[in-house]
Design a protein around this motif. Structure first.
Motif, mmCIF file in Angstrom:
data_model
loop_
_atom_site.group_PDB
_atom_site.id
_atom_site.type_symbol
_atom_site.label_atom_id
_atom_site.label_comp_id
_atom_site.label_asym_id
_atom_site.label_seq_id
_atom_site.Cartn_x
_atom_site.Cartn_y
_atom_site.Cartn_z
ATOM 1 N N GLU A 126 0.817 -1.211 0.000
ATOM 2 C CA GLU A 126 0.000 0.000 0.000
ATOM 3 C C GLU A 126 0.847 1.257 0.000
ATOM 4 O OE1 GLU A 126 -3.440 0.074 2.212
ATOM 5 O OE2 GLU A 126 -3.903 -2.022 1.847
ATOM 6 N N ASP A 127 2.068 1.146 0.466
ATOM 7 C CA ASP A 127 2.968 2.292 0.518
ATOM 8 C C ASP A 127 3.362 2.660 -0.912
ATOM 9 O OD1 ASP A 127 5.159 4.016 0.698
ATOM 10 O OD2 ASP A 127 5.876 3.091 2.537
ATOM 11 N N ASP A 128 3.034 3.851 -1.336
ATOM 12 C CA ASP A 128 3.355 4.304 -2.693
ATOM 13 C C ASP A 128 4.728 4.975 -2.673
ATOM 14 O OD1 ASP A 128 3.059 4.793 -5.385
ATOM 15 O OD2 ASP A 128 1.959 6.663 -5.082
ATOM 16 N N ASN A 129 5.763 4.173 -2.558
ATOM 17 C CA ASN A 129 7.129 4.677 -2.452
ATOM 18 C C ASN A 129 7.669 4.975 -3.849
ATOM 19 O OD1 ASN A 129 9.989 4.866 -2.204
ATOM 20 N ND2 ASN A 129 9.839 3.845 -0.208
ATOM 21 N N HIS A 130 7.697 6.253 -4.177
ATOM 22 C CA HIS A 130 8.120 6.691 -5.509
ATOM 23 C C HIS A 130 9.539 6.249 -5.837
ATOM 24 C CE1 HIS A 130 8.400 9.188 -9.073
ATOM 25 N NE2 HIS A 130 9.526 9.663 -8.605
ATOM 26 N N GLU A 131 10.455 6.339 -4.881
ATOM 27 C CA GLU A 131 11.855 5.986 -5.145
ATOM 28 C C GLU A 131 12.023 4.494 -5.441
ATOM 29 O OE1 GLU A 131 15.886 6.385 -5.876
ATOM 30 O OE2 GLU A 131 14.270 7.862 -5.860
ATOM 31 N N VAL A 132 11.260 3.655 -4.790
ATOM 32 C CA VAL A 132 11.323 2.213 -5.046
ATOM 33 C C VAL A 132 10.866 1.914 -6.473
ATOM 34 C CG1 VAL A 132 10.296 0.002 -4.408
ATOM 35 C CG2 VAL A 132 11.140 1.528 -2.633
ATOM 36 N N TRP A 133 9.768 2.518 -6.873
ATOM 37 C CA TRP A 133 9.280 2.318 -8.242
ATOM 38 C C TRP A 133 10.261 2.898 -9.267
ATOM 39 C CZ3 TRP A 133 5.960 -0.924 -10.207
ATOM 40 C CH2 TRP A 133 4.982 -1.470 -9.383
ATOM 41 N N ARG A 134 10.866 4.019 -8.930
ATOM 42 C CA ARG A 134 11.840 4.642 -9.835
ATOM 43 C C ARG A 134 13.047 3.721 -10.029
ATOM 44 N NH1 ARG A 134 16.110 8.577 -9.676
ATOM 45 N NH2 ARG A 134 16.023 9.885 -11.535
ATOM 46 N N LEU A 135 13.525 3.103 -8.957
ATOM 47 C CA LEU A 135 14.641 2.156 -9.067
ATOM 48 C C LEU A 135 14.254 0.943 -9.910
ATOM 49 C CD1 LEU A 135 16.076 2.205 -5.439
ATOM 50 C CD2 LEU A 135 17.344 2.760 -7.535
ATOM 51 N N TYR A 153 22.015 -5.486 -8.072
ATOM 52 C CA TYR A 153 22.435 -4.370 -7.227
ATOM 53 C C TYR A 153 21.241 -3.475 -6.888
ATOM 54 C CZ TYR A 153 24.430 0.192 -6.071
ATOM 55 O OH TYR A 153 24.705 1.389 -5.471
ATOM 56 N N HIS A 154 20.488 -3.083 -7.905
ATOM 57 C CA HIS A 154 19.361 -2.184 -7.669
ATOM 58 C C HIS A 154 18.190 -2.879 -6.974
ATOM 59 C CE1 HIS A 154 21.058 1.381 -9.347
ATOM 60 N NE2 HIS A 154 21.301 0.803 -10.517
ATOM 61 N N ARG A 155 17.998 -4.178 -7.209
ATOM 62 C CA ARG A 155 16.963 -4.893 -6.462
ATOM 63 C C ARG A 155 17.331 -4.924 -4.974
ATOM 64 N NH1 ARG A 155 16.620 -7.556 -11.468
ATOM 65 N NH2 ARG A 155 18.268 -9.017 -10.927
ATOM 66 N N GLY A 156 18.630 -4.981 -4.672
ATOM 67 C CA GLY A 156 19.072 -4.883 -3.281
ATOM 68 C C GLY A 156 18.736 -3.523 -2.684
ATOM 69 N N GLN A 157 18.908 -2.471 -3.476
ATOM 70 C CA GLN A 157 18.532 -1.128 -3.005
ATOM 71 C C GLN A 157 17.028 -1.060 -2.731
ATOM 72 O OE1 GLN A 157 20.173 1.186 -6.333
ATOM 73 N NE2 GLN A 157 21.436 2.266 -4.810
ATOM 74 N N ILE A 158 16.251 -1.654 -3.602
ATOM 75 C CA ILE A 158 14.797 -1.677 -3.407
ATOM 76 C C ILE A 158 14.469 -2.375 -2.095
ATOM 77 C CG2 ILE A 158 12.632 -2.700 -4.263
ATOM 78 C CD1 ILE A 158 13.770 -2.145 -7.144
ATOM 79 N N ASN A 159 15.078 -3.530 -1.861
ATOM 80 C CA ASN A 159 14.816 -4.269 -0.628
ATOM 81 C C ASN A 159 15.216 -3.472 0.606
ATOM 82 O OD1 ASN A 159 13.427 -6.612 -1.212
ATOM 83 N ND2 ASN A 159 15.272 -7.727 -1.792
ATOM 84 N N SER A 160 16.311 -2.764 0.513
ATOM 85 C CA SER A 160 16.756 -1.930 1.630
ATOM 86 C C SER A 160 15.721 -0.838 1.932
ATOM 87 C CB SER A 160 18.107 -1.304 1.292
ATOM 88 O OG SER A 160 18.531 -0.452 2.319
ATOM 89 N N ARG A 161 15.190 -0.234 0.908
ATOM 90 C CA ARG A 161 14.184 0.819 1.090
ATOM 91 C C ARG A 161 12.870 0.244 1.618
ATOM 92 N NH1 ARG A 161 17.837 2.834 -2.293
ATOM 93 N NH2 ARG A 161 18.104 5.086 -2.508
#
Length: 149
Positions: A26-35, A123-131
């Protein structure tokens, strides 16, 4: 060749898992979608280059829309699957020349490009998971060993 193909099976599986998770939260995290969009755009750029077409006008970063991401997940998987169907072991050393969006020319082997794309996405999927973890959402298990189970 089997190793690189297995890496792409994992890449496609991981993209699908990330996409499904992002759709369900439900969280519309713009940065996660951008990554995530960046991962998919980069895959599209690289497969375009591997197929000998001009990628210089394709976006590397763009606004992430769920519908566009859904289409890119599907399209990239299809394109890489088709690419591997026609790829021989001897093609891995072939040099690909391309011009980037800034007009600079580069040359790399097919092997180097394929390896880069697989590692770049991870690498970027790891960033997504971190966020995701930072906002209290359970990260997506995209470990290779989980994939091979």
């Amino acid at each position: 060749m089997k190793t690189i193909q297995k890496m792409y099976e994992h890449l496609n599986w991981a993209n699908q898992r990330i996409f499904e998770t992002l759709q369900s939260i439900e969280d519309d995290n713009h940065e996660v979608w951008r990554l995530f969009s960046h991962i998919l755009n980069a895959e599209k750029i690289w497969i375009t280059r591997l197929c000998g077409r001009d990628s210089s006008q394709l976006p590397i970063w763009s606004e992430a829309e769920i519908e566009i991401c859904a289409e890119l997940v599907k399209q990239n998987e299809e394109c890489f699957t088709a690419f591997f169907t026609n790829l021989a072991n001897t093609d891995l050393d072939k040099i690909i020349s391309y011009t980037n969006s800034k007009g600079r020319e580069f040359k790399y082997s097919v092997w180097d490009i394929l390896t880069h794309v697989a590692l770049h996405g991870q690498y970027h999927r790891g960033q997504i998971n971190s966020r995701l973890r930072a906002v209290g959402i359970e990260p997506v298990n995209i470990d290779f060993i989980t994939f091979v189970r």
